[in-house]
Design a protein around this motif. Structure first.
Motif, PDB file in Angstrom:
ATOM      1  N   ASP A 243      26.967  16.831  50.536  1.00 10.24           N
ATOM      2  CA  ASP A 243      25.778  17.666  50.365  1.00 10.24           C
ATOM      3  C   ASP A 243      24.623  16.852  49.783  1.00 10.24           C
ATOM      4  O   ASP A 243      24.834  15.966  48.946  1.00 10.24           O
ATOM      5  N   HIS A 382      33.371  17.160  52.832  1.00 10.87           N
ATOM      6  CA  HIS A 382      33.913  18.488  53.099  1.00 10.87           C
ATOM      7  C   HIS A 382      33.330  19.024  54.404  1.00 10.87           C
ATOM      8  O   HIS A 382      32.256  18.607  54.824  1.00 10.87           O
ATOM      9  N   ARG A 384      33.853  22.641  57.426  1.00 21.12           N
ATOM     10  CA  ARG A 384      34.499  23.933  57.717  1.00 21.12           C
ATOM     11  C   ARG A 384      34.413  24.187  59.214  1.00 21.12           C
ATOM     12  O   ARG A 384      33.482  23.735  59.894  1.00 21.12           O
ATOM     13  N   ARG A 394      32.834  36.625  55.299  1.00 23.87           N
ATOM     14  CA  ARG A 394      33.156  35.373  54.621  1.00 23.87           C
ATOM     15  C   ARG A 394      32.082  35.141  53.582  1.00 23.87           C
ATOM     16  O   ARG A 394      30.897  35.118  53.886  1.00 23.87           O
TER      17      ARG A 394
HETATM   18  C1  OGA Z   1      28.237  23.973  51.816  1.00 26.91           C
HETATM   19  C2  OGA Z   1      29.410  23.913  52.684  1.00 26.91           C
HETATM   20  C3  OGA Z   1      31.475  24.899  53.298  1.00 26.91           C
HETATM   21  C4  OGA Z   1      32.028  26.229  53.676  1.00 26.91           C
HETATM   22  O1  OGA Z   1      27.905  25.074  51.376  1.00 26.91           O
HETATM   23  O2  OGA Z   1      27.671  22.914  51.524  1.00 26.91           O
HETATM   24  O3  OGA Z   1      29.652  22.875  53.220  1.00 26.91           O
HETATM   25  O4  OGA Z   1      33.243  26.331  53.681  1.00 26.91           O
HETATM   26  N1  OGA Z   1      30.162  25.005  52.803  1.00 26.91           N
HETATM   27  O5  OGA Z   1      31.265  27.141  53.975  1.00 26.91           O
END
Ligand code: OGA
Ligand code: ZN
Ligand code: ZN
Length: 415
Positions: A243, A382, A384, A394
């Motif tokens: 991020d 990370h 998703r 969600r």
């Molecule tokens: C974020 C992100 C991951 C998610 O908010 O920076 O990567 O699982 N979210 O939504």
């Protein structure tokens, strides 16, 4: 002046719960970390102190020796005039000390007194400095003071992140120690079985330190929004990323707390950027060097902001080891490089991207309501999967913390 040997053994002193002396004879070093004999440094009775020019050579009962420049000893006097007794901060100013020339020549000490638990120096101007023997032993020049923090441990194949129960974190020092240690060591840890309540993530953060705000605010909601200003606020899949790589200092630690995860899709994945960089360095050293040596532009823009930096994808420390990964394909700005570098850079970028996607180092999980993931945003990437907002809700709440506060928490708990 000659070496002065210790007289008979003085009684040992113990720390109180906050590192304070428990009798009035112990030397107070204005230091909260443990240092007294028999605790941090057993066998650290001081047995001899011998002046050697501008230095004082010390010897402890366990055979360890240390050479201390006199100017260092004077600078570290912990008396109430040299260290503020409440703040523990330095008051003494080497710059204003008339004794400086004498410290530099090596004739600044009038008297040396060695006891098992302490060194006492009377300086040429009459000032008296007392040093705890164990404190000096911990700080003998050339020996790094032992770190109270876990070193980063790269993910190997089959790595599984540490899980800590929310109740353990909230109620016990041991639970918080385990969680903070895992975040610092692995760059990823989970908290399980927390309440399904809004702002739980803020409660968790309060135990550690103030949150780090950004252009997205302090505590942010991750959910599909009508007019998104960021990919995270849509339902689209997010490739592995860090991020805010468009900030000079991207946030250190990210917390994402799951409140609802009923939509189809939305599974999370993580990978260790340092381990991927190391794999790249071994497999394709030229690609590694291009990414480490070529700053590129990262940028975020919306109506109120235009936040941009030019930094490499892999930032190396002085020893050539990765210190920070910036990887976010949608925040990457126009690639502004000479034409022949552009082609080589894209090839290197693809090589690294392939390492990042390596399933052997990838952790995949589906966040459950009441579960929180925490990760080192400058090391661990990370992502998703896309989700379908028509199949269920969600909702995550997130915020960022400074690594300094996690490290501080561990040091305080180790007192
Ligand atoms: C974020 C992100 C991951 C998610 O908010 O920076 O990567 O699982 N979210 O939504
Ligand atoms: Zn002093
Ligand atoms: Zn993200």
């Amino acid at each position: 002046m000659s070496a002065i040997d210790a007289p008979e053994k003085a009684p040992a002193h113990d720390n109180g719960p906050f590192g304070e002396p428990t009798d009035d004879t112990a030397v107070e070093m204005a230091e909260l970390r443990r240092y007294r004999r028999g605790e941090a440094t057993p066998d650290s009775d001081l047995i001899a102190a011998e002046p050697q020019g501008r230095r004082l050579s010390l010897r402890w009962a366990n055979g360890d020796t240390g050479e201390f420049p006199l100017m260092w000893l004077r600078d570290h006097c912990a008396c109430a005039a040299c260290r503020h007794p409440m703040t523990r901060e330095r008051l003494y100013k080497l710059m204003d000390d008339p004794l400086w020339a004498s410290l530099d020549r090596g004739d600044a000490v009038a008297q040396i007194d060695v006891a098992a638990d302490r060194l006492t120096l009377v300086w040429a101007d009459g000032h008296v400095s007392r040093f705890d023997a164990g404190w000096l032993h911990q700080r003998r020049p050339g020996h790094e003071l032992e770190s109270l923090l876990p070193p980063a441990r790269p993910w190997c194949e089959g790595f599984r992140p540490e899980h800590v129960a929310h109740a353990d974190f909230a109620e016990t020092d041991a639970g918080r120690t385990r969680w903070v240690t895992a975040v610092l060591r692995d760059g990823l840890a989970l908290l399980d079985d927390g309440p399904r309540e809004l702002e739980t993530v803020s409660r968790i953060a309060e135990r550690i330190g103030p949150m780090r705000s950004t252009n997205f605010g302090g505590r942010f909601d991750v959910q599909s929004k009508p007019n998104p200003n960021n990919a995270a606020y849509t339902a689209i899949g997010l490739e592995l990323h860090t991020d805010l790589p468009n900030w000079r200092q991207p946030p250190d630690i990210q917390l994402l707390y799951c409140l609802e995860n009923a939509a189809q899709g939305g599974e999370s994945s993580f990978t260790d950027g340092f381990a991927a960089a190391e794999a790249l360095r071994l497999r394709a050293p030229e690609a590694f060097q291009i990414l480490a040596r070529t700053p590129i532009d990262f940028r975020f823009q919306d109506e109120g902001h235009d936040i941009a930096v030019r930094e490499p994808i892999i930032d190396l420390d002085a020893d050539g080891r990765p210190r920070e990964i910036r990887f976010n394909n949608w925040i990457r700005d126009t690639l502004s490089l000479p034409a022949d570098v552009i082609e080589a850079w894209y090839a290197a970028y693809r090589e690294f991207w392939q390492e990042l996607r390596d399933p052997a180092r990838r952790v995949e999980l589906t966040l459950a309501p009441g579960q929180m993931v925490a990760f080192d945003n400058r090391r661990v990437l990370h992502g998703r999967n896309a989700f379908d907002p028509n199949t269920g809700k969600r909702h995550l709440q997130g915020l960022y913390l400074d690594r300094d506060m996690l490290e501080s928490h561990l040091r305080v708990l180790s007192r």
